[in-house]
Design an enzyme around this catalytic site. Sequence first.
Site: not given
Ligand code: TYM
Length: 330
Positions: A112, A195, A198
């Site tokens: 990022k 992957k 968005k």
């Molecule tokens: P975020 O908001 O980017 O995504 C939410 C969840 O979706 C999963 N994900 C995917 N899984 C499979 N294939 C994909 N292409 C794909 N894109 C996204 C992500 O792995 C995630 O589980 N840092 C985290 C948010 C967070 C969090 C936490 C998660 C903040 N605090 C505590 C777990 C526990 C994130 O940016 O997810």
Amino acid sequence: RPRVLSGIQPTADSFHLGNYLGALRQWVSLQDTHETFYCVVDLHAITIEQDPKVLRERTRASAAQLLALGIDPARTALFVQSHVPEHTQLSWVLECLAGFGEAGRMTQFKDKSARQSEDHVSVGLFTYPVLQAADILIYQADQVPVGEDQRQHLELTRNLAQRFNSRYGKTLRAPEPFIVKDTAKIFDLQDPTAKMSKSVPGGVIELREDPKRSAKKIRSAVTDTGREIVYDPESKPGVSNLLVIYSALSGRAVEELTTAYAGKGYGDLKKDLAEVLVDFVVPFQQQVDGYLDDRAELDKILATGAERAREVASKTLRTVYDRIGFLPAG
Ligand code: TYM
């Protein structure tokens, strides 16, 4: 019951299919067997600039989508991260345990921040994974359902818990990632080696977009050379990704699908998958709209969720502060 915590960022108008298959589906099913805490991580969202009005809308829309997918507020503490100040309070403590180099090795941060000049990269983006660790450790979670891209952040979380414990005595539980191998990484429909995320519009299925648009994206997904429908992620990443998505949405095993489509073409597979997807998103979207129509009710659900979350979080924080040697606050 073992405890589960997970979070999702409110940084888009809609969750995408990768979020759903990689993580949110597991959030729903874990409610049957675990004590579940799920949050919309608005604090994480502001590590990059957000318009206040849009952020507010997306936070509500995120909660509405989670409810529509089957998060049940009777069984789950569903809340907004900023409503539980203990996350930020524990985060500071963990920041003082985390190494600068350790944080700098986080690949999501490196990815990022590589796209921006140094002064556009916030300190918050750098400490992002530490706040994530706090989200998890403040609930003493056993399991964290996420996609593959969060594995490194979970490893950091475990390390920070262990470091705290070895310094101050056993206090924090080191959590396990809960990653479902088959759907841990859903790929972009236009670039099946990347992957689904968005920031790449063409190949991303958004759950709240016009279903006709989603169907079209499936039909025009990049497939591979040859014409056989086989599961082989190495040589046929496009078709394999479609098979994984199809299997997850229909509940039919990948082998069952490859048998059923033997002798048929990519077009048949895509047409049928488009239909399965539309059947999934149409009722989902109606439900989301229903939740968004009753804002007072939605806000009430989130307030109740935050209250339940705080009960657990404040307890952990009190113990942590005590172990560190902070004076009790009267
Ligand atoms: P975020 O908001 O980017 O995504 C939410 C969840 O979706 C999963 N994900 C995917 N899984 C499979 N294939 C994909 N292409 C794909 N894109 C996204 C992500 O792995 C995630 O589980 N840092 C985290 C948010 C967070 C969090 C936490 C998660 C903040 N605090 C505590 C777990 C526990 C994130 O940016 O997810």
